[in-house]
Design a protein around this motif. Structure first.
Motif, mmCIF file in Angstrom:
data_model
loop_
_atom_site.group_PDB
_atom_site.id
_atom_site.type_symbol
_atom_site.label_atom_id
_atom_site.label_comp_id
_atom_site.label_asym_id
_atom_site.label_seq_id
_atom_site.Cartn_x
_atom_site.Cartn_y
_atom_site.Cartn_z
ATOM 1 N N LYS A 27 0.829 -1.216 0.000
ATOM 2 C CA LYS A 27 0.000 0.000 0.000
ATOM 3 C C LYS A 27 0.857 1.257 0.000
ATOM 4 N N ASN A 28 1.952 1.223 0.724
ATOM 5 C CA ASN A 28 2.823 2.397 0.836
ATOM 6 C C ASN A 28 4.054 2.312 -0.069
ATOM 7 N N LYS A 29 4.057 1.287 -0.967
ATOM 8 C CA LYS A 29 5.135 1.123 -1.946
ATOM 9 C C LYS A 29 6.514 1.109 -1.274
ATOM 10 N N ILE A 30 6.605 0.306 -0.238
ATOM 11 C CA ILE A 30 7.855 0.174 0.513
ATOM 12 C C ILE A 30 8.724 -0.886 -0.141
ATOM 13 N N ASP A 31 10.012 -0.623 -0.231
ATOM 14 C CA ASP A 31 10.966 -1.610 -0.735
ATOM 15 C C ASP A 31 11.118 -2.700 0.314
ATOM 16 N N ILE A 32 10.724 -3.901 -0.040
ATOM 17 C CA ILE A 32 10.727 -4.998 0.932
ATOM 18 C C ILE A 32 12.139 -5.325 1.411
ATOM 19 N N TYR A 33 13.161 -4.976 0.607
ATOM 20 C CA TYR A 33 14.543 -5.244 0.993
ATOM 21 C C TYR A 33 15.129 -4.105 1.839
ATOM 22 N N ASP A 34 14.395 -3.016 2.009
ATOM 23 C CA ASP A 34 14.884 -1.879 2.809
ATOM 24 C C ASP A 34 13.694 -1.280 3.564
ATOM 25 N N ILE A 35 13.192 -2.043 4.515
ATOM 26 C CA ILE A 35 11.965 -1.668 5.222
ATOM 27 C C ILE A 35 12.269 -0.605 6.276
ATOM 28 N N LEU A 96 13.044 -11.131 8.936
ATOM 29 C CA LEU A 96 11.690 -10.688 8.599
ATOM 30 C C LEU A 96 11.504 -10.607 7.085
ATOM 31 N N VAL A 97 12.500 -10.088 6.385
ATOM 32 C CA VAL A 97 12.420 -9.981 4.922
ATOM 33 C C VAL A 97 12.271 -11.358 4.292
ATOM 34 N N GLU A 98 13.053 -12.324 4.766
ATOM 35 C CA GLU A 98 12.974 -13.684 4.222
ATOM 36 C C GLU A 98 11.606 -14.295 4.458
ATOM 37 N N ARG A 99 11.049 -14.075 5.635
ATOM 38 C CA ARG A 99 9.713 -14.607 5.937
ATOM 39 C C ARG A 99 8.656 -13.954 5.065
ATOM 40 N N LEU A 100 8.781 -12.655 4.829
ATOM 41 C CA LEU A 100 7.819 -11.949 3.974
ATOM 42 C C LEU A 100 7.895 -12.431 2.530
ATOM 43 N N LEU A 101 9.113 -12.630 2.029
ATOM 44 C CA LEU A 101 9.281 -13.117 0.656
ATOM 45 C C LEU A 101 8.706 -14.511 0.494
ATOM 46 N N GLU A 102 8.950 -15.369 1.478
ATOM 47 C CA GLU A 102 8.409 -16.733 1.408
ATOM 48 C C GLU A 102 6.888 -16.719 1.456
ATOM 49 N N TYR A 103 6.325 -15.884 2.337
ATOM 50 C CA TYR A 103 4.871 -15.795 2.435
ATOM 51 C C TYR A 103 4.270 -15.278 1.133
ATOM 52 N N ARG A 104 4.944 -14.292 0.520
ATOM 53 C CA ARG A 104 4.428 -13.747 -0.735
ATOM 54 C C ARG A 104 4.440 -14.797 -1.837
#
Length: 239
Positions: A27-35, A96-104
């Motif tokens: 929604k906020n166009k956040i870079d998932i690798y640089d949260i 956290l990034v790895e978990r988010l990528l896997e969930y996506r």
């Protein structure tokens, strides 16, 4: 100092904290690798407060994720630790990034599978129905079919019933010889021969011996009698 943005959170039900985090990131166009942990943590906690105000159930998984976000945020505020053996700084957000990528990835796969399931609902399948035998092309021909075909050959080559001018001693015919003769004809015909071509010439007794030789070859599985379609021409082929 830049003016702080006000984010509007559209309150809706989420299956879990990971889905909520992905929603806020997209929604906020956040870079998932640089949260930006401070901003993401603030929005996440605001959403939990809104859930409590609306008496929505806040499960333990949402609270555990809130504690995780606060921990990562606090770690990022501490002085940086020395670099590891590879010369890289340890990022508190990495797990956290790895978990988010896997969930996506799992979410994308489930979306595709859901679309396939929706499409499949428009089709109805059933087990194959047995077709009547007379509609199917015959496989191994029954002996009765071969005998009937041989009878037609014999009728088309009926010998003259008139008495011969001279009595001639009948020539002996052997099944083994006729078997070899049939095989030679098949080799000359590239392994295929029409049924009537097997009996192209000969006396009545010779044709009978030839027919018996053909049956013996079929019994030995040296040749096979096939019919491409019902009432079609019978073909003899080498096995």
């Amino acid at each position: 100092m830049s003016e702080k943005k006000d984010y509007t959170i559209h309150l809706k039900a989420f299956d879990g904290p990971m889905e909520l985090l992905l929603h806020l990131i997209e929604k906020n166009k956040i870079d998932i690798y640089d949260i930006p942990m401070a901003e993401l943590t603030r929005q996440y906690l605001d959403y939990l407060d809104a859930m409590r105000e609306l008496d929505m159930e806040v499960t333990s998984s949402f609270l555990v994720m809130a504690a995780t976000l606060l921990q990562i945020k606090s770690r990022m505020m501490l002085p940086k630790k020395p670099k590891n053996e590879e010369g890289e700084e340890e990022d508190p957000r990495q797990e956290l990034v790895e978990r988010l990528l896997e969930y996506r990835r799992f979410k994308e796969v489930s979306t595709v599978l859901g679309s396939m399931a929706d499409m499949q609902e428009h089709f109805v399948s059933r087990a194959p129905l047995p077709l009547p035998v007379h509609h199917l092309p015959p496989g191994n021909l029954d002996l009765k079919v071969l005998v009937a075909a041989f009878r037609e050959v014999m009728e088309s080559r009926e010998e003259n019933p008139a008495a011969p001018a001279a009595v001639v001693e009948p020539e002996p015919y052997h099944i083994e010889d006729k078997m070899e003769e049939i095989l030679q004809k098949l080799r000359a015909g590239k392994g295929k021969l029409r049924f009537d071509e097997v009996f192209c010439s000969g006396t009545r007794s010779e044709l009978i011996v030839t027919f018996l030789a053909l049956l013996e070859l079929i019994k030995q599985r040296s040749v096979a009698a096939k019919q491409q379609q019902l009432f079609g021409a019978i073909v003899i082929v080498m096995q």
